[in-house]
Design a protein around this motif. Sequence first.
Motif, PDB file in Angstrom:
ATOM      1  N   ILE A 127       7.862   1.088   8.710  1.00 53.86           N
ATOM      2  CA  ILE A 127       7.658   0.387   7.445  1.00 53.86           C
ATOM      3  C   ILE A 127       6.238   0.603   6.962  1.00 53.86           C
ATOM      4  O   ILE A 127       5.999   0.871   5.797  1.00 53.86           O
ATOM      5  N   LEU A 128       5.295   0.496   7.867  1.00 49.04           N
ATOM      6  CA  LEU A 128       3.914   0.745   7.483  1.00 49.04           C
ATOM      7  C   LEU A 128       3.699   2.242   7.359  1.00 49.04           C
ATOM      8  O   LEU A 128       4.430   3.035   7.923  1.00 49.04           O
ATOM      9  N   GLU A 129       2.695   2.569   6.600  1.00 45.55           N
ATOM     10  CA  GLU A 129       2.365   3.980   6.468  1.00 45.55           C
ATOM     11  C   GLU A 129       0.866   4.091   6.693  1.00 45.55           C
ATOM     12  O   GLU A 129       0.108   3.261   6.193  1.00 45.55           O
ATOM     13  N   PHE A 167      -8.950  -5.085   0.671  1.00 49.04           N
ATOM     14  CA  PHE A 167      -8.583  -5.166  -0.740  1.00 49.04           C
ATOM     15  C   PHE A 167      -9.681  -5.875  -1.510  1.00 49.04           C
ATOM     16  O   PHE A 167     -10.606  -6.417  -0.932  1.00 49.04           O
ATOM     17  N   LYS A 186       1.003   4.322  -3.299  1.00 46.49           N
ATOM     18  CA  LYS A 186       0.946   5.784  -3.284  1.00 46.49           C
ATOM     19  C   LYS A 186       1.928   6.378  -4.285  1.00 46.49           C
ATOM     20  O   LYS A 186       1.591   7.278  -5.058  1.00 46.49           O
ATOM     21  N   ARG A 187       3.135   5.831  -4.291  1.00 46.56           N
ATOM     22  CA  ARG A 187       4.166   6.341  -5.208  1.00 46.56           C
ATOM     23  C   ARG A 187       3.825   5.994  -6.649  1.00 46.56           C
ATOM     24  O   ARG A 187       4.094   6.792  -7.563  1.00 46.56           O
ATOM     25  N   THR A 229       0.835  -1.201   0.000  1.00 45.76           N
ATOM     26  CA  THR A 229       0.000   0.000   0.000  1.00 45.76           C
ATOM     27  C   THR A 229       0.868   1.248   0.000  1.00 45.76           C
ATOM     28  O   THR A 229       0.503   2.276  -0.555  1.00 45.76           O
ATOM     29  N   LYS A 230       2.042   1.108   0.637  1.00 46.19           N
ATOM     30  CA  LYS A 230       2.938   2.259   0.695  1.00 46.19           C
ATOM     31  C   LYS A 230       3.464   2.608  -0.687  1.00 46.19           C
ATOM     32  O   LYS A 230       3.537   3.781  -1.056  1.00 46.19           O
TER      33      LYS A 230
END
Lengths: 302, 181, 203
Positions: free
Chosen positions: C146-148, C170, B76-77, B72-73
């Motif tokens: 690490i997680l956002e 998901f 975004k990019r 998921t991180k």
Amino acid sequence: MDIWKLLLTGSVTTVLAFVVGMLYMGLRRKITARVQNRVGPPIYQNFLDVMKLWSKKSSINHGFMQHVAPLWMIATSITTLMFIPILNNGSTFFTNLTFEGDLIMLLYLMVVGSLGMALGAGQTGNPNSAIGVTRGLTQMVGFEIPWVMALVALMIQHRTTTVAGLLDVQVQSGTWLMLSSPFAFIAALLAIPGMFRYSPFDIVGAPAELASGPISEFGGKYLGTMMTNGAIFAFVKLTLFVDIFMGGASNLGFLLLKTFALYMFPVLWGLVSPRFRTEQAVRFFWGWPVFFGVLGLIQAAI
Amino acid sequence: MVNDKESQKIVDIIQNFARQSSLFVLAYGTGCGAIEIPPTMTSRYDAERFGIRGAATPRQADVLLITGYLATKSLKRVIRAYEQMQNPKYIIGFGSCTINGGMYWDSYNTINRLDMYIPVDVYINGCMPRPEAVIAGFAKLQKLIQAGKADGWDRYQKNLEFYRGNQKKIIHNWVMPDYNW
Amino acid sequence: MSEVFFRTKDLSTINIMNEQDILNKILDHFGNKVTGNVKREKRVELFATTNTIEDVLLYAKHQLSFIHFTQLSCVDWIEEKQFELVYIIWSPESKVTILIKVRVDRENPVAPNIDYIWRHANTFERELREMYGVQFEGLVGAQDFILEDWIEIPPMRRDFDTAEYAKKTFFDRPGRENARDVRETIRQNSGEEIPEFAKKYSR
Ligand code: SF4
């Protein structure tokens, strides 16, 4: 000379420069591929690239300066092209705007394009662009010195400041200046790879390091214009060099032969070299090329 | 600009031909798949003979190649890179992970279906696809472009609400510029 | 061959401590505050508490040459309502690995910060803070590691149901709701036979 003829010859010259430059770059990609044991793209691939870039449906820009930077560059290239006599056979068809003292002006004109690129890249605000521009200007300081030394040596020796004058000297004496002024020739020849920015001097647009440097924020038609400019400017540099040192050419066939032979020098050198760092590049240009430039100046003086 | 239909058709054919034969690829090397890109580009498989060539930045690129699972991180990019690309632009989803989550189908941190977040034009199946499959995927994309059917960028603009909704569902802290071109 | 290679230096002659010596030294020094045993060759296991762990690490580092901090990990003992922090250190001289296990309360997991002993322990601590919610006193570093944008309970805890979470967050592609073998479906759709060697691995 009447204005219509000038317009006609000017456009023909520009189109010629574009086509030849593009084909040379396509050949370069093909040669690179063959050296790396690949098949490689067709040599007209660059035309397709430019067509594709021009048919993009959107091109974002970050402001006025970025919008005009490619135009600035291509305008400079075409202007430079107009001051260079393409053929030496005395016909007026390809001489365009050649005038007394144009060699000195060419020295200035040839760096104006880079200036436009620097301004445009500066406005994008991309840090890679800023680094690329600094590197580019530093490298220019490097290779301009032997290049200017070589040209000044020729100007002093033959007491002329026009490209046409140097051409005349070669036609009349029957020898090329690369043979009669070998030191100046070597100095200028070693400066050529720096102008083309191929390996090992591709420190400006290093794709792996700087994400293509100054042009990293240019997309779509801007990039297309820049590629067009690259092709024209390559032709400009090659023709100027051939005019000055290799006796010009009496017809287009000879011109293509000589420019291609000259073009192979930076290309083949680039194929076997890794990239220099900025200070290594500058040190290179200020080493042997400057030494030969000084020798050339001495030869011109005595 | 006013275009009469017949002439526009010819222009389209020419433009599509140029588009399909010159693909600048931005390889977003997320998952394991990134390791298949070098062999595809270098002498063994030589994708450059089809006009496929690497691009350094999103602005210059036409194809966004998403090679594998997307956290998921990094989604975004990816969205950000995709929105920086210039229309028309295409996405190739590479490997099972982009299709249905692959072996990470029940992971808390990788998305399952890429096409719910950004419009995918071509999927390449396999875990991981070999360079032949990658080139086959590119050939398929070229066919689609020539037929004018690779319209992911258009779908993205038209269904921006839908895609944004899905994206914001997993990206809670939405600090991105608006999509405005 | 590797056996011969590593044993050419006779350990007893160059006065390198063996596992039992190390264990005895530590137990002597800390009395009944620390317990432990030799698990197997080259492997010593110690049990400490949050109060003594810093002393044990400092003693092992400075007196017994355990200068290498290999890693810090965590085990979720959900049935006993405890987390177990495992500090793994290694000595390049005696080539012995020590596992120091510290139990902390699962409801309020707090442990001392040890990144002044080894700078890189900071990374492990931030990871555990994010993945298990273990707090280290005075730990400096960005909260997101690490997680956002994580808003659920820490994902490595055993009461966090990953599959459930993935299902609700998901989008499933139809036909891939679980880990079942999809080759049969592919065979039916495409008409290709599954090769013999591949059948062996079917579930
Ligand atoms: S599809 Fe397979 S090879 Fe590709 S990223 Fe996923 S796990 Fe890795």
